[in-house]
Design a protein around this motif. Structure first.
Motif: not given
Ligand code: 3PG
Length: 311
Positions: A80-83, A194-198, A203-207, A221-224
Motif C-alpha cells: 500500500a504505502g509508497y513513500d 494510525l492508518h495514514v501515509p507518511l 511526518k512526526a505529527s503524532i506528538n 497502535i502504529n501499523t502505518a
C-alpha cells in the motif's frame, strides 16, 4: 514481446508467493529475475539494468536506482504505502509507478488485534488483564487497512470512530463508524490506530499535544509508518505516563531508551516487531505479489494504468 521483470525484495516474500508471481509472468512469456534479501543498495543498482519492470516492497526506489534502470517502464510496489518511491523521479524518466492497495489489508488488521490482545492480557504474565468488548477505537485514516481493522473491531463488540480528510462523514457513518471532525478528537478514545501515509504533513505529527489527550490506558497502535510518530515525544509520554501503551509494527533504530522507559512492562506497554510484520503473511504475500505481477502484464499488454500513482 518478451519482458524481464525484476522482483527486488529486501524482505523476501514467502516462497509460495514467489512461485505464483512467476507463474503469472511466465504465462505472459515474461522472465522473472529475483533479487531477494539483498544486503546493499549496490546489489539493486547492479540488478535493475536489464529489467523492463520491477516489483518491490519497501525497497527504496530513488533517482540513483532509476538512473541505472535504462529499460524500466513500470515499478509496482506490492503493498500500500509508497513513500519509498521517488514519484517525481519516476515521472521525470517516464516510468509508471503503481501500488496494490487493499491487498495486504487483512494481514495488517489481524496484527493490530494480535498486538491489542497481547497488551490487554499483560503479555500473558498471569495477572488479570481486560477485555476489548465495549472499548473504543479511533482510526486516523479510514482506507482499506483501517476498514479491515474496523470490521474486526465490530466482531469484538468495540465502538469505532474515524477521521479521514478524504472521506465524507456520512460515508464513514454508513460504514458503521462514528465520524470525528478533527485529528485531535480521535485522541479522546482509549485506542487510536494510525492508518495514514507518511507525507510531509503527517511526518512526526503524532506528538505530545495529541498523545497527552489520551484517556487512562491510552494506547497508540502504529501499523502505518514509524516516522509518523514524534519519537522524542513518544519516549517522554512512555516515561511520564505509566498507563500509556505503544504498539508499533517496526522498531526505531535505538529501542533501548524505549525499553528502559517501560522496564518489565515490555509486551504490555510497548510492543515493537523485529521487522515490519503487518504484511508478512502467506496470504498477503500471495495477494500483493500476484496483483503486482498482473498489473505489470496488464500495463504492457493492454495499456492498463489503474492504480498508477501521481507525484
Ligand atoms: C504496506 O505499505 O503495504 C505495508 O507497510 C507493507 O510493507 P512491506 O511490503 O515492506 O512489508
Amino acid at each position: 514481446k518478451a519482458r524481464t521483470v525484476l522482483l527486488a525484495t529486501e524482505k523476501a516474500f514467502a516462497a509460495a508467493a514467489v512461485t505464483k508471481i512467476e507463474e503469472v509472468l511466465k504465462a505472459a512469456n515474461y522472465t522473472m529475475k529475483k533479487l531477494e534479501n539483498y544486503k546493499s543498495k549496490d546489489d539493486l543498482l547492479a540488478a535493475v539494468g536489464d529489467a523492463d519492470a520491477m516489483i518491490i516492497r519497501s525497497d527504496i526506489v530513488d533517482q540513483a536506482v532509476l538512473d541505472k534502470a535504462s529499460k524500466m517502464k513500470i515499478v509496482v510496489r506490492a503493498g500500500a504505502g509508497y513513500d519509498n518511491i521517488d514519484l517525481k523521479a519516476c515521472e521525470g524518466k517516464g516510468i509508471t509507478a503503481m501500488n496494490t492497495p487493499g491487498q495486504n489489508a487483512n494481514a495488517v488488521a489481524e496484527l493490530v488485534f494480535g498486538m491489542m490482545i497481547v497488551s490487554a492480557r499483560n503479555n500473558f504474565d498471569g495477572t488479570s488483564g481486560f477485555e476489548l468488548v465495549n472499548r473504543e477505537i479511533a482510526f486516523y485514516g479510514f482506507g482499506a487497512v483501517a476498514r479491515a481493522v474496523h470490521k474486526l473491531a465490530q466482531g469484538f463488540g468495540m465502538k469505532s470512530f474515524a477521521y479521514d480528510p478524504y472521506i465524507p462523514a456520512d460515508k464513514i457513518k454508513e460504514m458503521g463508524a462514528e465520524p470525528v471532525s478533527t485529528v485531535a478528537g480521535l485522541f479522546e478514545h482509549q485506542y487510536v490506530s494510525l492508518h495514514v501515509p507518511l507525507t510531509d504533513e503527517t511526518k512526526a505529527s503524532i506528538n505530545k499535544d495529541l498523545l497527552g489527550k489520551m484517556p487512562k490506558g491510552g494506547t497508540l497502535i502504529n501499523t502505518a509508518r514509524l516516522e509518523v510518530v514524534h519519537e522524542a515525544d513518544m519516549l517522554e509520554i512512555l516515561k511520564t505516563r505509566p498507563d500509556f501503551c505503544y504498539l508499533c509494527d517496526v522498531a526505531p533504530k535505538d529501542i533501548e531508551p524505549f525499553k528502559a522507559a517501560v522496564g518489565d512492562k515490555y509486551g504490555k506497554r510497548l510492543i515493537f516487531t523485529k521487522k515490519k510484520m503487518g504484511a508478512q503473511t502467506a496470504e498477503a504475500n500471495d495477494n500483493a505479489g500476484v496483483a503486482a505481477a498482473n498489473q505489470i502484464v496488464g500495463f504492457f499488454e493492454k495499456g492498463e494504468t489503474r492504480f498508477s500513482l501521481k507525484a
